[in-house]
Scaffold this active site. Sequence first.
Site, PDB file in Angstrom:
ATOM      1  N   THR A  40       0.816  -1.214   0.000  1.00  0.00           N
ATOM      2  CA  THR A  40       0.000   0.000   0.000  1.00  0.00           C
ATOM      3  C   THR A  40       0.855   1.272   0.000  1.00  0.00           C
ATOM      4  OG1 THR A  40      -0.147  -0.215   2.405  1.00  0.00           O
ATOM      5  CG2 THR A  40      -1.979  -1.075   1.128  1.00  0.00           C
ATOM      6  N   HIS A  45       6.284   0.174   7.521  1.00  0.00           N
ATOM      7  CA  HIS A  45       6.226   1.055   8.683  1.00  0.00           C
ATOM      8  C   HIS A  45       6.335   0.217   9.949  1.00  0.00           C
ATOM      9  CE1 HIS A  45       2.090  -0.286   9.135  1.00  0.00           C
ATOM     10  NE2 HIS A  45       1.779   0.188   7.931  1.00  0.00           N
ATOM     11  N   HIS A  48       4.351  -3.022  10.380  1.00  0.00           N
ATOM     12  CA  HIS A  48       4.888  -4.193   9.689  1.00  0.00           C
ATOM     13  C   HIS A  48       6.067  -4.804  10.451  1.00  0.00           C
ATOM     14  CE1 HIS A  48       3.338  -1.960   5.979  1.00  0.00           C
ATOM     15  NE2 HIS A  48       2.683  -3.105   5.934  1.00  0.00           N
ATOM     16  N   LYS A  82     -10.403  -1.850   8.456  1.00  0.00           N
ATOM     17  CA  LYS A  82     -10.656  -0.598   7.764  1.00  0.00           C
ATOM     18  C   LYS A  82     -12.148  -0.274   7.770  1.00  0.00           C
ATOM     19  CE  LYS A  82      -6.429   0.184   6.649  1.00  0.00           C
ATOM     20  NZ  LYS A  82      -5.713   1.337   7.231  1.00  0.00           N
ATOM     21  N   ARG A  86     -10.424   1.075   0.685  1.00  0.00           N
ATOM     22  CA  ARG A  86      -9.095   1.605   0.397  1.00  0.00           C
ATOM     23  C   ARG A  86      -9.077   2.288  -0.980  1.00  0.00           C
ATOM     24  NH1 ARG A  86      -4.715  -0.546   3.432  1.00  0.00           N
ATOM     25  NH2 ARG A  86      -5.297  -2.253   4.806  1.00  0.00           N
ATOM     26  N   GLN A 175      -6.853 -14.303  -0.503  1.00  0.00           N
ATOM     27  CA  GLN A 175      -5.788 -14.584   0.457  1.00  0.00           C
ATOM     28  C   GLN A 175      -5.751 -16.075   0.802  1.00  0.00           C
ATOM     29  OE1 GLN A 175      -5.130 -11.758   3.586  1.00  0.00           O
ATOM     30  NE2 GLN A 175      -4.259 -13.283   4.958  1.00  0.00           N
ATOM     31  N   ASP A 196      -5.446  -9.006  13.190  1.00  0.00           N
ATOM     32  CA  ASP A 196      -6.553  -8.564  12.331  1.00  0.00           C
ATOM     33  C   ASP A 196      -6.698  -9.449  11.082  1.00  0.00           C
ATOM     34  OD1 ASP A 196      -4.156  -7.700  11.248  1.00  0.00           O
ATOM     35  OD2 ASP A 196      -4.877  -5.705  10.715  1.00  0.00           O
ATOM     36  N   LYS A 231      -3.052   1.841  18.672  1.00  0.00           N
ATOM     37  CA  LYS A 231      -1.984   1.373  17.794  1.00  0.00           C
ATOM     38  C   LYS A 231      -0.778   2.312  17.862  1.00  0.00           C
ATOM     39  CE  LYS A 231      -4.096  -1.405  14.130  1.00  0.00           C
ATOM     40  NZ  LYS A 231      -4.291  -1.523  12.674  1.00  0.00           N
ATOM     41  N   LYS A 234       2.561   6.102  15.216  1.00  0.00           N
ATOM     42  CA  LYS A 234       2.102   7.351  14.621  1.00  0.00           C
ATOM     43  C   LYS A 234       2.642   8.529  15.412  1.00  0.00           C
ATOM     44  CE  LYS A 234      -2.063   9.999  13.501  1.00  0.00           C
ATOM     45  NZ  LYS A 234      -3.518  10.104  13.662  1.00  0.00           N
ATOM     46  N   THR A 235       3.120   9.542  14.694  1.00  0.00           N
ATOM     47  CA  THR A 235       3.587  10.781  15.324  1.00  0.00           C
ATOM     48  C   THR A 235       2.794  11.942  14.751  1.00  0.00           C
ATOM     49  OG1 THR A 235       5.256  11.346  13.655  1.00  0.00           O
ATOM     50  CG2 THR A 235       5.924   9.797  15.380  1.00  0.00           C
TER      51      THR A 235
END
Length: 411
Positions: A40, A45, A48, A82, A86, A175, A196, A231, A234-235
């Site tokens: 994606t 990140h 992962h 989600k 997407r 999948q 998830d 989660k 994130k900043t």
Amino acid sequence: MNAYEVLKERGFIEQLTHEEEIKALFEKGGVTFYIGIDPTADSLHVGHFLTVMAMAHMQRCGNRPICLMGGGTGMIGDPSGKADMRKMMTVETIDHNVACIKKQLSRFINFDEGEGGAIIANNADWLRNLNYIEFLREIGTHFSVNRMLAADCFKTRMDRELGLSFLEFNYMIMQGYDFYELNKRYNCMLEMGGNDQWSNIIAGVELIRRKAQKPAYGMTFKLLTNSEGVKMGKTVSGAVWLDPEKTSPYEFYQYWRNIGDKDVEKCLALLTFLPMDEVRRLGALEGAEINHAKEVLAFELTKIVHGEAEATKAQDAARALFGKGAATVDAPSTEISAAEFAEGMDILTLLTTIKVVPSRSEGRRAVQQGGVKLAEQPIKDIDFKVTADLFTDGKLLVQKGKKTFHNVILK
């Protein structure tokens, strides 16, 4: 210790499809397993990275990883976790992202040819040219729509006005088919992924057991969340990426240096290779001493991702900053209800509420001129929304210019 024992001790494992059989499988060793990564973006990140570390531990214990790039599934997008559909990506973007991620993975996983060397596979090889009628007859017949709709990833979307598109509804089948293909091609017996992915993983396990009548297993990992269940990764400037062009080694180091006290031991266990005795020792530190554990975490993680030289530079820069900025500890503070940040408080409202600026117009100028920082990250957008997940241990440091500091504390 075998791989199962290592992952269990370090706190990775959340769910297993066949626990006793999986334990016996790991006791024999030499398990071929796979983890899928949808392209994606053109970088992995922090989210992962937990699964990448699990893959690395598995390989160190003598098992063979398959890193499956989602060049095919990426054209649909996984609805798991989600709330909305997407954004669709072009084939060119997907293929570019796959190439970038392959390069990143080689820093953590050994892809040398020979026994135990990891495999890079791309599901575009078997998904992009499928014959639809053939696929429905061969694979679709093994899936129950009733059971699929009962999966959490679909139920959440069905409860919303937007619903679930037929395009995304196919993702679970695709999948599951990935696992079936990897089982045929490489005798892959185990799929691993974030919690998830549980419904998607079960789909593949059941497909192999029904259609091929062979053993297949699934394992999920805990998602990387802080002590409040939010989660991590994130900043104020966005996601924490592994690509140094997106998140510099210094910013990466600082993120881990500033995590909450309660999260240190968990992150040391999940995201470093430090022995568990050392992890427990560092995690037990209290008061000011916990800062030493945070430094160790930040250094070890930055070393794994960016190399020892960059980790050392980041640590030296951070220590110099903390030395100069000790006064920020004694900065004035304002308590604000956490509910105020539920939908996000805009940066200008925050600056005027804590009286760092006398008016919104002055706040606007300060932001536009690059004079405002949150948790040491510059804010350049006057519409930026401050949310609760940007706070560490219920605290967020606001800086205006070089001399004005203010702590915002959640109540």
